[in-house]
Structure formats: C-alpha cells, structure tokens
Design a protein around this motif. Structure first.
Motif, PDB file in Angstrom:
ATOM      1  N   ILE A 124       0.818  -1.205   0.000  1.00  0.00           N
ATOM      2  CA  ILE A 124       0.000   0.000   0.000  1.00  0.00           C
ATOM      3  C   ILE A 124       0.859   1.266   0.000  1.00  0.00           C
ATOM      4  O   ILE A 124       0.626   2.191  -0.790  1.00  0.00           O
ATOM      5  CB  ILE A 124      -0.952   0.001   1.212  1.00  0.00           C
ATOM      6  N   ILE A 125       1.861   1.321   0.870  1.00  0.00           N
ATOM      7  CA  ILE A 125       2.665   2.544   0.993  1.00  0.00           C
ATOM      8  C   ILE A 125       3.479   2.821  -0.267  1.00  0.00           C
ATOM      9  O   ILE A 125       3.455   3.958  -0.780  1.00  0.00           O
ATOM     10  CB  ILE A 125       3.568   2.466   2.241  1.00  0.00           C
ATOM     11  N   THR A 127       2.812   1.937  -3.299  1.00  0.00           N
ATOM     12  CA  THR A 127       1.846   2.328  -4.338  1.00  0.00           C
ATOM     13  C   THR A 127       1.367   3.755  -4.119  1.00  0.00           C
ATOM     14  O   THR A 127       1.243   4.534  -5.066  1.00  0.00           O
ATOM     15  CB  THR A 127       0.652   1.364  -4.333  1.00  0.00           C
ATOM     16  N   TYR A 128       1.118   4.102  -2.864  1.00  0.00           N
ATOM     17  CA  TYR A 128       0.687   5.475  -2.571  1.00  0.00           C
ATOM     18  C   TYR A 128       1.774   6.474  -2.953  1.00  0.00           C
ATOM     19  O   TYR A 128       1.476   7.545  -3.513  1.00  0.00           O
ATOM     20  CB  TYR A 128       0.352   5.602  -1.090  1.00  0.00           C
ATOM     21  N   LYS A 132       1.393   9.466  -5.622  1.00  0.00           N
ATOM     22  CA  LYS A 132       1.673  10.840  -5.205  1.00  0.00           C
ATOM     23  C   LYS A 132       2.742  11.479  -6.080  1.00  0.00           C
ATOM     24  O   LYS A 132       2.631  12.653  -6.472  1.00  0.00           O
ATOM     25  CB  LYS A 132       2.107  10.859  -3.742  1.00  0.00           C
ATOM     26  N   ILE A 137      -2.855  12.509  -6.777  1.00  0.00           N
ATOM     27  CA  ILE A 137      -3.651  12.656  -5.571  1.00  0.00           C
ATOM     28  C   ILE A 137      -4.761  13.683  -5.813  1.00  0.00           C
ATOM     29  O   ILE A 137      -4.552  14.718  -6.436  1.00  0.00           O
ATOM     30  CB  ILE A 137      -2.771  13.091  -4.390  1.00  0.00           C
ATOM     31  N   SER A 142      -6.503   8.885 -10.279  1.00  0.00           N
ATOM     32  CA  SER A 142      -5.943   8.021  -9.246  1.00  0.00           C
ATOM     33  C   SER A 142      -6.809   6.802  -9.001  1.00  0.00           C
ATOM     34  O   SER A 142      -6.342   5.809  -8.416  1.00  0.00           O
ATOM     35  CB  SER A 142      -5.776   8.800  -7.938  1.00  0.00           C
ATOM     36  N   GLN A 212      -9.444   2.761  -3.401  1.00  0.00           N
ATOM     37  CA  GLN A 212      -8.542   3.759  -3.964  1.00  0.00           C
ATOM     38  C   GLN A 212      -9.058   5.171  -3.727  1.00  0.00           C
ATOM     39  O   GLN A 212      -8.268   6.105  -3.546  1.00  0.00           O
ATOM     40  CB  GLN A 212      -8.341   3.506  -5.461  1.00  0.00           C
ATOM     41  N   MET A 215      -8.057   6.054  -0.303  1.00  0.00           N
ATOM     42  CA  MET A 215      -6.614   6.198  -0.183  1.00  0.00           C
ATOM     43  C   MET A 215      -6.097   7.473  -0.828  1.00  0.00           C
ATOM     44  O   MET A 215      -5.218   8.154  -0.278  1.00  0.00           O
ATOM     45  CB  MET A 215      -5.925   4.987  -0.821  1.00  0.00           C
ATOM     46  N   TYR A 216      -6.608   7.821  -2.005  1.00  0.00           N
ATOM     47  CA  TYR A 216      -5.977   8.862  -2.809  1.00  0.00           C
ATOM     48  C   TYR A 216      -6.801  10.139  -2.954  1.00  0.00           C
ATOM     49  O   TYR A 216      -6.304  11.108  -3.510  1.00  0.00           O
ATOM     50  CB  TYR A 216      -5.690   8.320  -4.218  1.00  0.00           C
TER      51      TYR A 216
END
Length: 286
Positions: A124-125, A127-128, A132, A137, A142, A212, A215-216
């Motif tokens: 997850i991190i 990919t984030y 970004k 974002i 996204s 998603q 998350m984004y």
C-alpha cells in the motif's frame, strides 16, 4: 423403470436446491427494495421486516437526488466506469495479444512476471508514493490508472486469442498485414465474447470503486458513489418521533443500496450469454 424413477428423484432434488438458492438470492433484494419505497411508519408497524409494501413512496429517492451528494458521486462513478473500462480494455488487449503469440521472444519470462503480480504486489505505501509522485492525488485518474491492467484479465484474453485459428494469422501475414492491423481487423472482431467478459470484470470493479478513493482522494467533490453511500450507511439513526413525516436513515440506506446495485443488475442480463461464452472459451488453454 427403476432408473427413470431415480432420475426423477435426482432432478427433483436438484430443482429444489436451485429453487432455494434462487430464493436466498432474491430475498435480500426484495427486502431492500421494499423498505426503500415504504413509508417508515409502515416499516415500524411490521417490526422492521417487510417484503411486500402496502403503500409506496419515493421520498427517499427524491431526497437522495436533491439533498445529498448522490448526483455528483453518480457522475464521478459513471466517468470512472466508462473511461476506466475503455482504458482497461485497450491496454489489456495490447498486452494479451503479443503474449498469445508463441514466437514472441522471452514469452515465458513475460508470462511468469504477469503471474507473479497476481501473487505479490508492492504494498500500500509504495503504491501510494508512486501515485503521489505522479501527481494523481485528489484526481479521478488516481482511481483509474493504478489498476489499468489486471493480470487475471490478461490471462483470460490471452487464452482466448490462442484459441483463434492460426490459419487466420498466416493468411493475413501473407497478404502483407502487420501485427497491429491483424489485431484490430481480425483478432478483436472475433473476440467479442472475451472482450465483454473482461469488460464486465473491469466495469464492476470501477463501479464498486472504494478503496482507492479512500486512499488517494480527499476532495469530497471527487468521491465516487460507493464512498458517499458508505457515509449514508454510517449515519446514526434519527429519533423516531413523528415517523409519518420524517425520512429516517434506514430508508435512505436502502434507497442508496438500490441506486448502487441497479445499473449492474440492468446491464448484466444483456451480456450474460457473451460473458458465459467468454469464460468457457478463455479457460480451454492456459
């Protein structure tokens, strides 16, 4: 005679099991629809359980479209579903076609990498951080680009392409056709069942987009339908005084669930035949 009697018994058992399975699938849908169109006072009179409404009201649906974020979220979800599915199909076909050609150099290595991504991902991190760094974002992209290609769908489409007669490709090459022209004018027109199958997978995934978005996306104007519906479902119950005139949270919840499920329920029967055919043909060869 004994065998015919045994076959009738087996058929009866099978039909009974299928009937129970059908009721188990239809029962929750009937309950959700009934509560969404029934005045809350009548729901209370029936102890909160209702399958056939005696009176009908569409106040919950009216409020969803006039006093909530549903219309904007609906438009965001439609955009994600339509544009995202088109991008998915184009990229998946462009990747699956060369992998279906046995003369591709390093084909086994590429296939191994595709299968590897089905078992492991970057997390997850990481990919984030990638999303970004790409400046995605708080953007609808996204919710589209990070899942532009699903490995499972690539393998389904690749298997379907492999089942096409090799003579078609040989005759096209003898006529001077290049690989891209073969893909566009021969392979894709013959692959409608596979395209519809994969397209349905992508479409349902985009329509149910939630993770998603959480998350984004922090801009509430870009929230898709599922995120807004979750907010409605998480609302606390309102007081029950004046139940005749109020529009309680439970009715809104059921109406929002119907709104989220109805498009897929309407579309699926029209492509069910192609969906089943595509799944069967795509599973013959690995």
């Amino acid at each position: 005679m004994v065998r015919r009697w045994e076959e009738r018994v087996i058929d009866s058992v099978v039909y009974a099991i299928l009937g129970l399975a059908g009721l188990a699938a239809i029962f929750p849908l009937m309950y959700v629809v009934s509560v969404s169109i029934t005045p809350f006072s009548e729901v209370l009179k029936n102890g909160g359980f209702l399958l056939i409404p005696r009176s009908v009201t569409f106040s919950a649906y009216y409020q969803l479209f006039t006093q909530s974020n549903i219309p904007r979220a609906f438009s965001v979800t439609v955009f994600i579903t339509v544009i995202g599915t088109l991008i998915n199909l184009v990229l998946t076909a462009l990747m699956a076609y060369p992998l279906s050609r046995k003369q591709l150099p390093g084909r086994s290595i590429f296939l191994m990498l595709v299968v590897f991504t089905m078992l492991f991902n970057g997390g997850i991190i990481p990919t984030y951080l990638i999303v970004k760094s790409l400046g995605l974002i708080d953007s609808v992209w996204s919710m589209i680009l990070p899942n532009a290609i699903w490995s499972f769908n690539v393998l389904i489409m690749k298997s379907f392409f492999e089942n096409l007669p090799e003579e078609l490709f040989e005759s096209a090459r003898m006529d001077g056709a290049k690989e891209f022209r073969i893909l566009m004018q021969i392979v894709l027109p013959l692959s409608v069942p596979s395209m519809l199958t994969v397209g349905l997978f992508y479409m349902v995934g985009h329509w149910n987009e939630f993770f998603q978005a959480v998350m984004y996306v922090t801009d509430r104007t870009l929230f898709p339908l599922q995120v807004v519906i979750r907010e409605i479902l998480m609302l606390t119950q309102q007081p029950l005084e004046n139940a005749e005139n109020m529009l309680p949270t439970e009715t809104m919840q059921m109406a929002s669930v119907v709104m989220a499920s109805l498009p897929i329920i309407i579309i699926y029967p029209f492509i069910q035949k192609h969906f089943t055919k595509g799944m069967l043909l795509g599973s013959i060869k690995g």
